[in-house]
Design an enzyme around this catalytic site. Structure first.
Site, mmCIF file in Angstrom:
data_model
loop_
_atom_site.group_PDB
_atom_site.id
_atom_site.type_symbol
_atom_site.label_atom_id
_atom_site.label_comp_id
_atom_site.label_asym_id
_atom_site.label_seq_id
_atom_site.Cartn_x
_atom_site.Cartn_y
_atom_site.Cartn_z
ATOM 1 N N TYR A 115 -2.126 -0.215 10.233
ATOM 2 C CA TYR A 115 -2.345 -0.797 8.903
ATOM 3 C C TYR A 115 -1.058 -0.678 8.069
ATOM 4 O O TYR A 115 -0.577 -1.660 7.495
ATOM 5 C CB TYR A 115 -3.510 -0.082 8.205
ATOM 6 C CG TYR A 115 -3.637 -0.406 6.736
ATOM 7 C CD1 TYR A 115 -4.085 -1.663 6.321
ATOM 8 C CD2 TYR A 115 -3.294 0.522 5.759
ATOM 9 C CE1 TYR A 115 -4.196 -1.974 4.980
ATOM 10 C CE2 TYR A 115 -3.395 0.226 4.406
ATOM 11 C CZ TYR A 115 -3.856 -1.025 4.022
ATOM 12 O OH TYR A 115 -3.949 -1.330 2.687
ATOM 13 N N SER A 167 0.825 -1.210 0.000
ATOM 14 C CA SER A 167 0.000 0.000 0.000
ATOM 15 C C SER A 167 0.857 1.258 0.000
ATOM 16 O O SER A 167 1.973 1.274 0.537
ATOM 17 C CB SER A 167 -0.862 -0.015 1.263
ATOM 18 O OG SER A 167 -1.375 1.257 1.523
#
Ligand SMILES: NC(=O)c1ccc[n+]([C@@H]2O[C@H](COP(=O)([O-])OP(=O)(O)OC[C@H]3O[C@@H](n4cnc5c(N)ncnc54)[C@H](O)[C@@H]3O)[C@@H](O)[C@H]2O)c1
Length: 342
Positions: free
Chosen positions: A176, A151
């Site tokens: 995350y 990501s």
């Protein structure tokens, strides 16, 4: 000679990337296939003639009906679907041994930056533990190449733009992001120790038809459509490198067609837009005005994401084509037909 061979491979890949040659009956496995990106990828691979297998735990992090509808749509086109946790290696191993997949595309994860503030354990379970099980599975299979989702959040609040793969990513802003950095490091170790081939793809804010309801494009569209307030961090002055789903899918397929063995690569648009502009495009397409409420920045939000996509361009001929205004138009057409007809 080595250099000429490399150039030839890049040229072949670029040719394929623009217009993928149909591949008949080649089996491929996708984890998180009921998810937004998994659905988009499976849809395109089925169209190309791949024999697509996929699993998903069907977590209730967001609307389960949307996930079920994605699966229903894909099954009608030939997807072999397994409702399965990727950590259930016992059930997955025989299938993998039987079908000998060349590529395993691992997209299953617990996404969402804000959710990680309230549900930290989900990220350890589905992004760390699950990733380790997938690495162990690939290690056992020996031949299978792993293509996995990382990501843009790994870049944290680095204030140097555009963000490129060589930057030091050791200052994540959220749990995350930390799990995605950990995944990249785990993949590196498995490559170093066991020779496992893996390509990590750092996706930048993906949006489009069948998109996730926890993301800005959905939340803004729903709020503007129903006259509810749109909450904008810092009044919409943040930037995101919004990337249309078809561009991301073409990037992943570019990797599948390539001979790459171990890489980490950005897949973004390479041209960020102000979040306020996302609101404007949605307003224009819906023909309704947003009621904007400004919110102060919280510690997990970054000022800007901006992908340097030169590596993907060079290695797989990646060329994103959809600008934000066009993509928002396509998204809202889908949104209206999907949510008004159910
Ligand atoms: N959408 C984006 O903008 C974006 C940006 C950067 C990275 N990513 C990454 O891309 C991947 C796909 O994202 P998405 O937007 O499609 O998310 P998504 O939530 O729509 O899809 C993920 C799917 O994985 C499934 N899943 C979770 N844990 C599982 C497990 N243990 N076993 C089997 N299935 C499991 C979920 O049920 C879900 O359907 C994720 O790894 C995400 O972190 C997405």
């Amino acid at each position: 000679m080595k250099y000429l061979t490399l150039l030839f491979c890049v040229w072949i890949t670029q040719c394929f990337c623009k217009d993928f040659a149909p591949i008949k009956d080649k089996p491929i496995f996708i984890t998180g296939v009921a998810g937004f990106i998994g659905h988009g990828l499976a849809d395109k691979l089925l169209e190309l003639g791949y024999d697509v297998y996929g699993c998903d735990i069907l977590s209730d992090y967001y609307d389960l009906n949307l996930k079920r509808d994605r699966v229903k749509r894909l099954e009608a086109k030939g997807l072999h679907f397994y409702r399965l946790d990727v950590r259930n290696i016992k059930e997955l191993t025989p299938l993998f041994l039987q079908l000998q997949f060349d590529d395993l595309v691992h997209l299953a994860a617990q996404p969402g930056i804000r959710h990680s503030l309230t549900h930290p354990q989900d990220y350890i379970d589905h992004n760390i533990d699950a990733f380790l099980q997938v690495l162990e599975l690939c290690k056992k299979l020996k031949k299978t190449r792993l293509i996995y989702a990382s990501s843009s959040s790994v870049y944290g609040d680095i204030q140097l733009f555009p963000q490129h793969e060589e930057m030091n990513v050791s200052s994540p802003n959220s749990l995350y992001a930390a799990t995605k950095i950990a995944d990249e490091l785990f993949a590196k170790v498995y490559h170093h120790v066991y020779g496992l081939q893996s390509i990590g793809l750092r996706f930048f804010t993906v949006y489009g038809p069948w998109g996730r309801p926890d993301m800005a494009h959905f939340m803004f569209t729903q709020a503007i459509d129903s006259g509810k307030p749109v909450m904008l961090f810092d009044g919409g002055r943040l930037y995101r490198d919004f990337t249309y789903i078809d561009d991301i899918v073409n990037g992943i397929i570019g990797v599948i067609y390539s001979n790459l063995q171990f890489e980490i690569m950005n897949l973004g648009k390479g041209n960020p837009d102000k979040i306020g502009d996302l609101v404007t495009f949605i307003e224009q397409k819906l023909g309704k005005k947003a009621v904007v409420v400004e919110k102060p920045l919280n510690k997990t939000e970054v000022y800007k994401t901006y992908a340097d996509i030169s590596k993907a361009k060079g290695l797989i001929g990646y060329e994103p084509e959809v600008d934000l205004k066009t993509g928002v138009g396509l998204y809202i057409e889908w949104y209206k037909s999907y949510y008004n007809t159910r």
